[in-house]
Scaffold this motif. Sequence first.
Motif, short mmCIF file in Angstrom:
data_model
loop_
_atom_site.label_atom_id
_atom_site.label_comp_id
_atom_site.label_asym_id
_atom_site.label_seq_id
_atom_site.Cartn_x
_atom_site.Cartn_y
_atom_site.Cartn_z
N TRP A 295 0.83 -1.21 0.00
CA TRP A 295 0.00 0.00 0.00
C TRP A 295 0.87 1.26 0.00
O TRP A 295 0.54 2.25 -0.66
N ALA A 296 1.99 1.19 0.72
CA ALA A 296 2.89 2.34 0.81
C ALA A 296 3.82 2.46 -0.39
O ALA A 296 4.65 3.39 -0.44
N GLY A 297 3.67 1.56 -1.37
CA GLY A 297 4.54 1.60 -2.54
C GLY A 297 5.93 1.09 -2.26
O GLY A 297 6.89 1.45 -2.97
N ARG A 298 6.04 0.24 -1.24
CA ARG A 298 7.35 -0.26 -0.84
C ARG A 298 7.27 -1.78 -0.69
O ARG A 298 6.39 -2.42 -1.26
N ARG A 299 8.16 -2.37 0.05
CA ARG A 299 8.18 -3.81 0.27
C ARG A 299 8.86 -4.09 1.59
O ARG A 299 9.47 -3.19 2.20
N LEU A 300 8.75 -5.33 2.06
CA LEU A 300 9.52 -5.75 3.22
C LEU A 300 10.96 -6.01 2.81
O LEU A 300 11.22 -6.50 1.71
N PRO A 301 11.92 -5.69 3.68
CA PRO A 301 13.31 -6.01 3.35
C PRO A 301 13.54 -7.51 3.39
O PRO A 301 12.88 -8.23 4.15
N THR A 302 14.45 -7.99 2.58
CA THR A 302 14.87 -9.38 2.71
C THR A 302 15.67 -9.52 4.00
O THR A 302 16.14 -8.53 4.58
N GLU A 303 15.86 -10.76 4.42
CA GLU A 303 16.66 -10.99 5.62
C GLU A 303 18.09 -10.49 5.44
O GLU A 303 18.66 -9.88 6.35
N ALA A 304 18.67 -10.72 4.25
CA ALA A 304 20.04 -10.25 4.00
C ALA A 304 20.10 -8.72 4.03
O ALA A 304 21.06 -8.13 4.56
N GLU A 305 19.08 -8.05 3.46
CA GLU A 305 19.06 -6.59 3.52
C GLU A 305 18.96 -6.11 4.95
O GLU A 305 19.65 -5.16 5.35
N TRP A 306 18.10 -6.74 5.72
CA TRP A 306 17.95 -6.32 7.11
C TRP A 306 19.28 -6.44 7.85
O TRP A 306 19.71 -5.52 8.55
N GLU A 307 19.96 -7.58 7.68
CA GLU A 307 21.20 -7.78 8.42
C GLU A 307 22.29 -6.83 7.95
O GLU A 307 23.10 -6.35 8.75
N LYS A 308 22.33 -6.55 6.65
CA LYS A 308 23.33 -5.59 6.19
C LYS A 308 23.07 -4.22 6.79
O LYS A 308 24.00 -3.53 7.22
N ALA A 309 21.81 -3.80 6.82
CA ALA A 309 21.48 -2.51 7.43
C ALA A 309 21.87 -2.48 8.90
O ALA A 309 22.26 -1.43 9.43
#
Length: 439
Positions: A295-309
């Motif tokens: 709805w917000a025009g976005r997506r959930l981060p992948t697990e790898a993206e989350w951990e890198k962040a």
Amino acid sequence: MTDPAHDADTLRERALTTLTTARARTTLLTSCVEDPDLTAQHSPLMSPLVWDLAHIGNQEEQWLLRTVAGREAMRPEIDGIYDAFEHPRAARPTLPLLPPTEARHYASEVRGRVLDLLESTAFHGTRLTEAAFAFGMIAQHEQQHDETMLITHQLRKGPQALTAPDPEPAPLLTGPSEALVPGGPFTMGTSTEPWALDNERPAHRREVPPFYIDTTPVTNAAYKAFIEDGGYDDDRWWTPEGWAHIRGNSIHAPLFWRRDGKQWLRRRFGVTEVVPPDEPVLHVCWYEADAYARWAGRRLPTEAEWEKAARHDPAGDRSMRYPWGDDDPGPEHANLGQRHLRPAPAGSYPEGESPLGVRQLIGDVWEWTASDFLPYPGFQAFPYKEYSEVFFGPEYKVLRGGAFAVDAVACRGTFRNWDYPIRRQIFSGFRTARSAGDA
């Protein structure tokens, strides 16, 4: 030269502290209500509190007294009763459970013998004893059950039984709403964290394209806008499975929310209150998190993206233990350990910020990711396959970061949690992401 972190006295002190902290919390959670509340099943999703209490003692006995110390079983006849894989939670009230007084005595007697064992154990020779791993595993296990018991307290009907001070109000966050995480490889997982569990291992390189991630978790105010915009009534935002689930179960808001005129109320540990707009949203399932992101025009981060962040330090091109560095969490870094009974306002804990400017990646709310729970390359089950291996597959989604209900011993930058995408009783929230090339 001996590594100070692996010095026997240091390890012994750390094991003692974490075991003692866990037991104090278990005692609080099982002494703040009367015995009928301990033996009752407050939800078919959860065990009676008294089952958790004796199960904690039984696991401690089996792994530390029997396996590490090689001692005879104290109560072998109860092993099957407290086997989590033999009896689903909904069926546990029908078992011949130890009554509260006996369960307390059993857990206490086991702990007394374990503390004696801790004084004489040499922290080398086997994988279980190396770096006091078995003691750390048991402390983490107890804290994980403390978290599930806290969930049971949230589901429990009746007056307030637990109290804790509220987090400090957060200063107004004036920075950007999202942070750019640069593309490129990073080291995911760990091969060196001494008490890391099997699914966190081994360390391996992952290539992640550049992306943007929310600076803070999604708030109640932001989620309310999704509700008010008809988000629960528009199938465009939902996966087919998610749409069928929310329609089939008449879900129209996060768990424990209800509308009262023009405002939303929620029930939190026996207290009804106005939903605070600036807190991270809590008690949403993966399907709800995914729908909001769409709805917000976005997506959930992948697990790898989350951990890198959460772990990547671009200045040193290394992965840290935590967003703020390698030091263990302190109260200035994150909302952990049931110190509070709610998430802190979005933007809290500037000292826990990552080098990329992302806050509250540890503590406050578990964060749903887009990823299925799968093993890392080179995964080896240890010390038993039922901890992680039997759960690998597309049925479970990964959550990262911990929550206010999680103790620091069971929460780190590599720690992985998982659950069914329909689960809402857990202390779950989320943040969103977008690929760097998206508008």
